[in-house]
Motif scaffolding. Structure first.
Motif, mmCIF file in Angstrom:
data_model
loop_
_atom_site.group_PDB
_atom_site.id
_atom_site.type_symbol
_atom_site.label_atom_id
_atom_site.label_comp_id
_atom_site.label_asym_id
_atom_site.label_seq_id
_atom_site.Cartn_x
_atom_site.Cartn_y
_atom_site.Cartn_z
ATOM 1 N N UNK A 62 0.828 -1.208 0.000
ATOM 2 C CA UNK A 62 0.000 0.000 0.000
ATOM 3 C C UNK A 62 0.858 1.252 0.000
ATOM 4 N N UNK A 63 1.930 1.234 0.760
ATOM 5 C CA UNK A 63 2.764 2.426 0.862
ATOM 6 C C UNK A 63 3.656 2.639 -0.330
ATOM 7 N N UNK A 64 4.382 1.597 -0.740
ATOM 8 C CA UNK A 64 5.384 1.737 -1.794
ATOM 9 C C UNK A 64 4.796 1.752 -3.193
ATOM 10 N N UNK A 65 3.685 1.058 -3.389
ATOM 11 C CA UNK A 65 3.091 0.957 -4.722
ATOM 12 C C UNK A 65 1.779 1.736 -4.796
ATOM 13 N N UNK B 186 0.991 5.673 -6.890
ATOM 14 C CA UNK B 186 0.041 5.594 -8.001
ATOM 15 C C UNK B 186 -1.270 6.301 -7.659
ATOM 16 N N UNK B 187 -1.721 6.181 -6.426
ATOM 17 C CA UNK B 187 -2.938 6.868 -6.011
ATOM 18 C C UNK B 187 -2.742 8.383 -6.090
ATOM 19 N N UNK C 243 10.229 -1.275 -9.629
ATOM 20 C CA UNK C 243 9.831 -1.420 -11.023
ATOM 21 C C UNK C 243 8.318 -1.475 -11.184
ATOM 22 N N UNK C 244 7.606 -1.909 -10.141
ATOM 23 C CA UNK C 244 6.150 -1.959 -10.217
ATOM 24 C C UNK C 244 5.570 -0.559 -10.330
ATOM 25 N N UNK C 245 6.117 0.385 -9.558
ATOM 26 C CA UNK C 245 5.665 1.770 -9.635
ATOM 27 C C UNK C 245 5.937 2.335 -11.020
ATOM 28 N N UNK D 43 -0.457 4.065 -16.737
ATOM 29 C CA UNK D 43 -1.391 5.152 -16.429
ATOM 30 C C UNK D 43 -1.215 6.300 -17.407
ATOM 31 N N UNK D 44 0.045 6.650 -17.703
ATOM 32 C CA UNK D 44 0.314 7.765 -18.614
ATOM 33 C C UNK D 44 -0.256 7.495 -19.997
#
Length: 237
Positions: free
Chosen positions: A102-105, A109-110, A147-149, A156-157
Protein backbone atom coordinates in the motif's frame (compact mmCIF):
# COMPACT_ATOMS: atom_id res chain seq x y z
CA UNK A 1 1.23 29.44 -24.51
CA UNK A 2 2.36 30.18 -20.97
CA UNK A 3 -0.08 30.21 -18.09
CA UNK A 4 -0.23 28.49 -14.73
CA UNK A 5 1.76 25.39 -13.85
CA UNK A 6 1.13 23.19 -10.83
CA UNK A 7 4.14 21.39 -9.38
CA UNK A 8 3.34 18.48 -7.11
CA UNK A 9 5.14 15.56 -5.56
CA UNK A 10 8.42 14.68 -3.94
CA UNK A 11 10.68 17.41 -2.60
CA UNK A 12 13.46 16.62 -5.06
CA UNK A 13 16.23 19.16 -5.79
CA UNK A 14 15.72 18.87 -9.57
CA UNK A 15 12.14 20.03 -9.07
CA UNK A 16 13.50 23.46 -8.13
CA UNK A 17 15.46 23.62 -11.38
CA UNK A 18 12.32 22.65 -13.28
CA UNK A 19 10.35 25.33 -11.41
CA UNK A 20 12.92 27.91 -12.46
CA UNK A 21 12.83 26.82 -16.09
CA UNK A 22 9.03 26.94 -16.23
CA UNK A 23 9.09 30.39 -14.63
CA UNK A 24 11.64 31.52 -17.22
CA UNK A 25 9.27 30.22 -19.90
CA UNK A 26 6.57 32.54 -18.52
CA UNK A 27 4.56 30.25 -16.26
CA UNK A 28 3.14 31.30 -12.91
CA UNK A 29 3.56 28.50 -10.40
CA UNK A 30 1.58 26.78 -7.68
CA UNK A 31 3.78 24.38 -5.73
CA UNK A 32 2.01 21.66 -3.77
CA UNK A 33 3.71 19.84 -0.94
CA UNK A 34 3.28 18.50 2.59
CA UNK A 35 4.09 21.95 4.00
CA UNK A 36 4.90 25.47 2.74
CA UNK A 37 8.50 24.99 3.87
CA UNK A 38 8.88 22.02 1.54
CA UNK A 39 7.89 24.26 -1.38
CA UNK A 40 9.92 27.35 -0.42
CA UNK A 41 12.91 26.86 -2.74
CA UNK A 42 10.77 26.31 -5.84
CA UNK A 43 8.56 29.31 -4.99
CA UNK A 44 11.56 31.57 -4.39
CA UNK A 45 13.17 30.51 -7.66
CA UNK A 46 10.01 31.31 -9.62
CA UNK A 47 9.60 34.70 -7.98
CA UNK A 48 13.17 35.64 -8.85
CA UNK A 49 12.09 35.25 -12.49
CA UNK A 50 9.33 37.78 -11.90
CA UNK A 51 6.49 35.28 -11.94
CA UNK A 52 3.68 34.83 -9.45
CA UNK A 53 4.19 31.78 -7.26
CA UNK A 54 2.34 30.31 -4.31
CA UNK A 55 2.75 27.27 -2.09
CA UNK A 56 -0.07 25.10 -0.82
CA UNK A 57 0.03 22.36 1.82
CA UNK A 58 -1.66 19.25 0.46
CA UNK A 59 -2.32 15.75 1.71
CA UNK A 60 -1.50 14.10 -1.59
CA UNK A 61 -3.25 10.82 -0.85
CA UNK A 62 -6.58 12.45 0.08
CA UNK A 63 -8.90 13.29 -2.79
CA UNK A 64 -10.62 16.22 -1.05
CA UNK A 65 -7.34 17.89 -0.12
CA UNK A 66 -5.99 17.57 -3.65
CA UNK A 67 -9.19 18.84 -5.25
CA UNK A 68 -9.39 21.83 -2.89
CA UNK A 69 -5.81 22.79 -3.76
CA UNK A 70 -6.45 22.64 -7.51
CA UNK A 71 -9.70 24.59 -7.12
CA UNK A 72 -7.83 27.27 -5.15
CA UNK A 73 -5.20 27.56 -7.89
CA UNK A 74 -7.90 27.77 -10.57
CA UNK A 75 -9.70 30.56 -8.71
CA UNK A 76 -6.80 32.64 -7.41
CA UNK A 77 -3.94 32.08 -9.87
CA UNK A 78 -5.70 30.90 -13.01
CA UNK A 79 -6.61 27.65 -14.76
CA UNK A 80 -3.69 25.20 -14.72
CA UNK A 81 -2.19 24.70 -18.15
CA UNK A 82 0.54 22.35 -16.91
CA UNK A 83 0.79 19.72 -14.21
CA UNK A 84 4.25 18.53 -13.23
CA UNK A 85 4.02 15.63 -10.81
CA UNK A 86 7.23 14.18 -9.34
CA UNK A 87 7.04 10.60 -8.08
CA UNK A 88 9.73 9.02 -5.92
CA UNK A 89 9.79 5.47 -7.29
CA UNK A 90 12.52 4.17 -4.99
CA UNK A 91 12.20 1.30 -2.56
CA UNK A 92 14.51 0.48 0.34
CA UNK A 93 13.21 -2.95 1.33
CA UNK A 94 11.36 -6.00 -0.03
CA UNK A 95 7.62 -5.97 -0.48
CA UNK A 96 6.47 -8.65 1.91
CA UNK A 97 3.51 -7.17 3.77
CA UNK A 98 0.23 -5.62 2.67
CA UNK A 99 1.23 -2.35 4.36
CA UNK A 100 4.44 -2.29 2.32
CA UNK A 101 2.48 -2.73 -0.90
CA UNK A 102 0.00 0.00 0.00
CA UNK A 103 2.76 2.43 0.86
CA UNK A 104 5.38 1.74 -1.79
CA UNK A 105 3.09 0.96 -4.72
CA UNK A 106 -0.45 2.07 -3.96
CA UNK A 107 0.65 5.40 -2.47
CA UNK A 108 2.56 6.88 -5.46
CA UNK A 109 0.04 5.59 -8.00
CA UNK A 110 -2.94 6.87 -6.01
CA UNK A 111 -1.36 10.30 -5.62
CA UNK A 112 -0.59 10.48 -9.35
CA UNK A 113 -4.17 9.52 -10.18
CA UNK A 114 -5.69 12.05 -7.77
CA UNK A 115 -3.69 15.07 -8.92
CA UNK A 116 -4.11 14.16 -12.60
CA UNK A 117 -7.87 13.76 -12.20
CA UNK A 118 -8.14 17.06 -10.34
CA UNK A 119 -6.49 19.12 -13.10
CA UNK A 120 -8.43 17.51 -15.93
CA UNK A 121 -11.64 19.51 -15.42
CA UNK A 122 -10.05 22.97 -15.80
CA UNK A 123 -7.82 21.74 -18.63
CA UNK A 124 -10.80 20.30 -20.52
CA UNK A 125 -12.71 23.52 -19.90
CA UNK A 126 -9.87 25.52 -21.44
CA UNK A 127 -9.25 23.00 -24.23
CA UNK A 128 -5.55 22.81 -23.40
CA UNK A 129 -3.34 20.99 -20.93
CA UNK A 130 0.00 19.31 -20.39
CA UNK A 131 0.41 16.58 -17.76
CA UNK A 132 4.03 15.61 -17.18
CA UNK A 133 4.96 12.98 -14.61
CA UNK A 134 8.60 12.66 -13.58
CA UNK A 135 9.56 9.31 -12.06
CA UNK A 136 12.62 9.75 -9.86
CA UNK A 137 14.39 6.38 -10.00
CA UNK A 138 17.84 7.57 -8.93
CA UNK A 139 20.07 4.80 -7.73
CA UNK A 140 20.87 6.21 -4.31
CA UNK A 141 23.11 4.10 -2.09
CA UNK A 142 21.28 1.20 -0.48
CA UNK A 143 18.11 1.77 -2.48
CA UNK A 144 16.69 0.24 -5.63
CA UNK A 145 14.00 1.18 -8.07
CA UNK A 146 10.48 -0.08 -7.53
CA UNK A 147 9.83 -1.42 -11.02
CA UNK A 148 6.15 -1.96 -10.22
CA UNK A 149 5.66 1.77 -9.64
CA UNK A 150 7.49 2.61 -12.83
CA UNK A 151 5.40 0.15 -14.87
CA UNK A 152 2.22 1.46 -13.29
CA UNK A 153 3.14 5.04 -14.16
CA UNK A 154 3.85 4.04 -17.76
CA UNK A 155 0.49 2.32 -18.12
CA UNK A 156 -1.39 5.15 -16.43
CA UNK A 157 0.31 7.76 -18.61
CA UNK A 158 -0.56 5.97 -21.84
CA UNK A 159 -4.16 5.44 -20.79
CA UNK A 160 -4.51 9.06 -19.71
CA UNK A 161 -3.03 10.24 -23.01
CA UNK A 162 -5.60 8.24 -24.97
CA UNK A 163 -8.55 9.46 -22.93
CA UNK A 164 -7.49 13.13 -22.81
CA UNK A 165 -6.38 13.52 -26.43
CA UNK A 166 -9.80 14.61 -27.67
CA UNK A 167 -9.76 17.54 -25.22
CA UNK A 168 -6.39 19.02 -26.19
CA UNK A 169 -4.60 17.53 -23.17
CA UNK A 170 -1.35 15.58 -23.46
CA UNK A 171 0.24 13.24 -20.91
CA UNK A 172 3.87 12.09 -20.86
CA UNK A 173 6.24 10.36 -18.46
CA UNK A 174 9.88 11.30 -17.88
CA UNK A 175 11.96 8.61 -16.16
CA UNK A 176 14.95 10.32 -14.55
CA UNK A 177 17.77 8.39 -12.97
CA UNK A 178 20.99 6.46 -13.42
CA UNK A 179 21.08 3.77 -16.08
CA UNK A 180 17.44 4.20 -17.09
CA UNK A 181 17.91 5.27 -20.70
CA UNK A 182 16.39 3.42 -23.58
CA UNK A 183 19.07 2.16 -26.05
CA UNK A 184 20.41 5.08 -28.04
CA UNK A 185 21.97 5.27 -31.49
CA UNK A 186 25.35 5.86 -29.83
CA UNK A 187 25.14 2.36 -28.39
CA UNK A 188 24.62 0.87 -31.85
CA UNK A 189 26.70 3.09 -34.15
CA UNK A 190 30.44 3.72 -33.72
CA UNK A 191 31.04 6.79 -31.51
CA UNK A 192 32.24 10.00 -33.09
CA UNK A 193 35.86 10.97 -32.36
CA UNK A 194 36.17 12.59 -28.96
CA UNK A 195 32.65 11.63 -27.89
CA UNK A 196 31.99 10.14 -24.43
CA UNK A 197 31.71 6.39 -24.08
CA UNK A 198 28.18 4.95 -24.47
CA UNK A 199 26.30 5.16 -21.22
CA UNK A 200 28.80 7.60 -19.76
CA UNK A 201 27.00 10.88 -20.42
CA UNK A 202 25.19 12.39 -17.48
CA UNK A 203 22.83 15.29 -17.97
CA UNK A 204 22.51 18.17 -15.55
CA UNK A 205 19.33 19.24 -13.79
CA UNK A 206 19.05 21.99 -16.38
CA UNK A 207 18.72 19.44 -19.18
CA UNK A 208 16.04 17.55 -17.30
CA UNK A 209 14.26 20.87 -16.82
CA UNK A 210 14.56 21.56 -20.55
CA UNK A 211 12.93 18.20 -21.33
CA UNK A 212 10.02 19.00 -19.05
CA UNK A 213 9.74 22.53 -20.47
CA UNK A 214 9.46 21.11 -23.99
CA UNK A 215 6.71 18.69 -22.97
CA UNK A 216 4.91 21.57 -21.22
CA UNK A 217 5.02 23.82 -24.26
CA UNK A 218 3.09 24.36 -27.47
CA UNK A 219 5.69 22.48 -29.54
CA UNK A 220 4.67 19.20 -27.87
CA UNK A 221 1.08 19.27 -29.11
CA UNK A 222 1.34 15.90 -30.85
CA UNK A 223 3.67 14.32 -28.27
CA UNK A 224 1.54 12.30 -25.87
CA UNK A 225 1.63 8.91 -24.18
CA UNK A 226 5.42 8.82 -24.40
CA UNK A 227 8.03 7.57 -21.92
CA UNK A 228 11.23 9.60 -22.10
CA UNK A 229 14.38 8.45 -20.32
CA UNK A 230 16.79 11.05 -18.95
CA UNK A 231 20.02 10.17 -17.15
CA UNK A 232 20.98 12.62 -14.43
CA UNK A 233 24.35 13.43 -12.95
CA UNK A 234 24.29 11.49 -9.70
CA UNK A 235 22.10 10.14 -6.90
CA UNK A 236 21.89 13.51 -5.16
CA UNK A 237 20.16 15.44 -7.92
Amino acid sequence: MAGVAILSGAGWAARDAIAGRLADEGFDLAVLGPSPDACAAAVDRARRSGRRAISLAVRASEADSVQQAVDYVDEHLGPPAVLLNVVDALLSGPLCEVADWDGYVGGPLRETFLISRAVLDPMIREGYGRIVTVANVLGAAGRRENATVRAGLEGFTRTLALEADAFGVTANLVVAGLGVRAPAAAEILPPAPGSPAPGGRATADAELAATVAFLAGDAATIVSGQVIHVAVADGTA
